[in-house]
Design an enzyme around this catalytic site. Structure first.
Site, PDB file in Angstrom:
ATOM      1  CE1 TYR A   1      -1.105   7.848   0.529  1.00 19.60           C
ATOM      2  CE2 TYR A   1      -0.607   5.686   1.258  1.00 19.60           C
ATOM      3  CZ  TYR A   1      -1.489   6.749   1.177  1.00 19.60           C
ATOM      4  OH  TYR A   1      -2.858   6.663   1.353  1.00 19.60           O
TER       5      TYR A   1
ATOM      6  CG  HIS B   1      -9.540   2.789  -5.900  1.00 17.58           C
ATOM      7  ND1 HIS B   1      -9.298   3.984  -5.225  1.00 17.58           N
ATOM      8  CD2 HIS B   1      -8.426   2.137  -5.309  1.00 17.58           C
ATOM      9  CE1 HIS B   1      -8.495   4.381  -4.887  1.00 17.58           C
ATOM     10  NE2 HIS B   1      -7.717   3.170  -4.456  1.00 17.58           N
ATOM     11  CG  PHE B   2      -4.827   0.178  -9.269  1.00 18.10           C
ATOM     12  CD1 PHE B   2      -4.122  -0.183 -10.402  1.00 18.10           C
ATOM     13  CD2 PHE B   2      -3.836   0.262  -7.873  1.00 18.10           C
ATOM     14  CE1 PHE B   2      -2.914  -0.377 -10.347  1.00 18.10           C
ATOM     15  CE2 PHE B   2      -2.763  -0.090  -8.173  1.00 18.10           C
ATOM     16  CZ  PHE B   2      -2.001  -0.111  -9.348  1.00 18.10           C
ATOM     17  CG  HIS B   3      -6.939   1.111 -14.159  1.00 15.32           C
ATOM     18  ND1 HIS B   3      -6.965   0.082 -13.449  1.00 15.32           N
ATOM     19  CD2 HIS B   3      -6.119   0.968 -15.276  1.00 15.32           C
ATOM     20  CE1 HIS B   3      -6.507  -0.607 -14.207  1.00 15.32           C
ATOM     21  NE2 HIS B   3      -5.594  -0.209 -15.161  1.00 15.32           N
TER      22      HIS B   3
ATOM     23  NE  ARG C   1      -8.002  -7.043  -7.981  1.00 11.17           N
ATOM     24  CZ  ARG C   1      -7.116  -6.386  -7.286  1.00 11.17           C
ATOM     25  NH1 ARG C   1      -7.087  -6.267  -5.865  1.00 11.17           N
ATOM     26  NH2 ARG C   1      -6.019  -5.717  -7.889  1.00 11.17           N
ATOM     27  NE  ARG C   2      -5.226  -9.954  -9.180  1.00  8.84           N
ATOM     28  CZ  ARG C   2      -4.915  -9.887  -7.881  1.00  8.84           C
ATOM     29  NH1 ARG C   2      -5.422 -10.816  -6.880  1.00  8.84           N
ATOM     30  NH2 ARG C   2      -3.992  -8.786  -7.342  1.00  8.84           N
TER      31      ARG C   2
ATOM     32  CG  HIS D   1      -1.828   1.179   0.942  1.00  5.57           C
ATOM     33  ND1 HIS D   1      -3.131   1.076   0.161  1.00  5.57           N
ATOM     34  CD2 HIS D   1      -2.119   2.394   1.341  1.00  5.57           C
ATOM     35  CE1 HIS D   1      -3.762   2.108  -0.055  1.00  5.57           C
ATOM     36  NE2 HIS D   1      -2.913   3.206   0.926  1.00  5.57           N
TER      37      HIS D   1
END
Length: 546
Positions: A228, A375-377, A438-439, A224
């Site tokens: 950052y 969310h990730f993209h 996902r995946r 995680h």
């Protein structure tokens, strides 16, 4: 004169690491085409099986290339330059700069070779007991080592600068650059211990088994806070460069330092929120990490308000009037600016959806669904990637002395990416709320629900628009590099004017060793009970499913 010669040589190595990052971006984006077409019901994996053995091989290449190799190499280049510029002197060691490049290149070559040979189809997370070839793990290790070499160079340069400027405050640009890598130095310990201590010996056959749960915890120790490490270099641009590019001013030197100190202290002890559904993790520790995850959202909120204030000052300086009249007065016609402004808008949506992942109860609804890559993209896929493209539109001319090719094309590329990712992420999020995993290899999923049809259509169309945008980016980039050189450098290095400077900033914020120690202590509190209680049981053999 000698110092200028050293700096020119160092800029050359910075430029080569930047080019390496763009090469990896192209490789990762190429495999994104297959993912997008799969969402549209077009299976190219089967007809291409002689070259790409499985959907998961392509997905691994896409994830590792973009989330690890692209971001690491860009950060090494960009933050080496910001450290050099911030301290107003060459980096302490050209040899370390060269070593960072060659180590990163070796890591990219090793990891890419194993993934392309279908010897490492273990996805970005490379969860054990899925087992890759040992050379893949070695390549990943070398990429991390390249970041440590960059950090060492920063610290040596800072030490030299302090000898030359006793009692002075660390310049803000250098301060945020060094803090970013200090955070990553601490965060990367988890993945280093996992790979070097457990996974690499296991893949070499030196030990017979592995411990999937213990390795998973070590992975998320890094997995995680790596977010950052992707974001903070972008925040550096948003805080310290965009205000100058829009003719605005940054409010406070001290506020920016405080925000980066908060990221240093709070970024690492949050990984267990990825393990809410895992056994073997105390509920109390999951609760602590949930609280800290919401805490680390605070400096991002401060960033949002501070950056928007700087943008407003620029828009009003350019003639904006009324409550929102400053927005259209921003220089939207500059691709280096518009790309990052659009990235900010997408990131606001990504940050809001991230709070759902952080909440224990809401996370149970979306855990391991396509909501997560949606969310990730919006975060790494847009806030980071699209901002890097915008940064490249001034950085490549600055480093090469060549004028940017096709400014109108670059502007169109930014908007095309923005529209594409909004469609893509909305489709992924909608599918996740309908229970789509996902995946998922959609065209081969016999259990696909009719409710996923429209979300997948949005995902596929949006993904193809993002790929087309990527093609335009490389057209602009290559067109720029093929132009005749006009000067040593084109344009100034954009550095924002600060209203309240370092003279009004508490000196305690510059005590980097103390803040790093506080961060390490909090990590110990947040992770030691879980790791000790789990212990290490090297019982699981390796599996290669693809």
């Amino acid at each position: 004169m000698a110092e200028a010669t050293v700096e020119r040589k160092q800029r050359t190595w910075i430029r080569w690491q930047l080019y390496l990052s763009f090469l990896v971006l192209g490789i990762g984006g190429l495999f994104g085409v297959l993912q997008a077409l799969d969402r549209l019901g077009i299976d190219l994996y089967t007809p291409l099986q002689s070259a790409i053995k499985s959907y998961y091989q392509g997905l691994t290449i896409h994830g590792v290339a973009l989330a690890i190799a692209f971001t690491f190499t860009f950060n090494n280049a960009f933050l080496s330059l910001t450290t050099l510029r911030g301290l107003g002197r060459p980096l302490a060691s050209t040899a370390l700069l060269q070593a960072s490049f060659w180590t990163a290149l070796a890591g990219v070559v090793l990891a890419a070779a194993m993934m392309l040979a279908n010897q490492a189809s273990v996805l970005f997370t490379f969860y054990t007991p899925l087992q890759a070839n040992s050379l893949f793990y070695l390549g990943a290790t070398l990429l991390v080592v390249s970041t440590w070499l960059t950090s060492a160079n920063q610290l040596l340069t800072l030490r030299a600068w302090r000898r030359e400027h006793p009692g002075e405050r660390i310049p803000l640009l250098a301060f945020v650059s060094v803090v970013t890598y200090l955070m990553w130095d601490l965060a990367s310990l988890g993945i280093a211990v996992e790979v070097v201590g457990f996974v690499l010996p296991w893949s070499l056959g030196l030990v017979k088994g592995t411990d999937p749960l213990f390795n998973r915890t070590l992975f998320w120790f890094t997995g995680h806070p790596i977010v950052y490490f992707w974001l903070l270099p972008i925040y550096i641009s948003w805080y310290l460069m965009i205000p100058r590019q829009v003719e605005g001013r940054l409010f406070s030197d001290g506020l920016v330092r405080a925000v980066f100190i908060m990221f240093l202290v709070l970024s690492v002890p949050v990984g267990l929120h990825h393990q809410y559904t895992d056994p073997g993790v105390y509920s109390s520790m999951k609760f602590l990490h949930a609280v800290l995850t919401f805490a680390v959202f605070f400096p991002s909120m401060v960033t949002a308000f501070t950056v928007v204030a700087a943008l407003e000052s620029g828009g009003r300086a350019r003639g904006g009037r009324g409550l929102l009249g400053w927005i259209p007065r921003l220089p939207w016609g500059k691709p280096e600016v518009s790309a990052q402004l659009l990235a900010m808008i997408a990131f606001a949506l990504g940050g809001a959806s991230g709070l759902i992942n952080a909440s224990y109860t809401m996370n149970l609804v979306v855990h391991n669904t396509s909501f997560v890559p949606g969310h990730f993209h919006l975060t790494v896929g847009t806030a980071v990637a699209l901002s890097i493209m915008g940064i490249a539109y001034w950085l490549v001319p600055y480093l090469t002395g060549k004028e940017l090719f096709g400014r109108g094309l670059a502007l169109a590329q930014s908007w095309l990416f923005f529209i594409g990712v909004l469609l893509f992420a909305r489709g992924q999020i909608a599918g996740g709320l309908e229970g789509q995993p996902r995946r998922l290899f959609v065209t081969q999923a016999a259990y696909a629900s009719p409710a996923w049809r429209i979300p997948n259509l949005m995902t596929g169309v949006g993904g193809l628009l993002m790929v087309l945008s990527g093609v335009l980016f490389f057209v602009v980039l290559l067109g720029t590099l093929l132009r005749r050189r006009r000067a040593e450098q084109l344009g100034e290095f954009p550095l924002a004017e600060v209203i309240y400077g370092p003279e009004r900033t508490p000196a305690v914020l510059d005590r980097l060793g103390a803040w790093l120690g506080a961060a390490a202590l909090l990590v110990l509190v947040a992770y030691a009970p879980t790791l000790v209680s789990q212990g290490v049981r090297l019982l699981s053999p390796g599996f290669r499913l693809y």
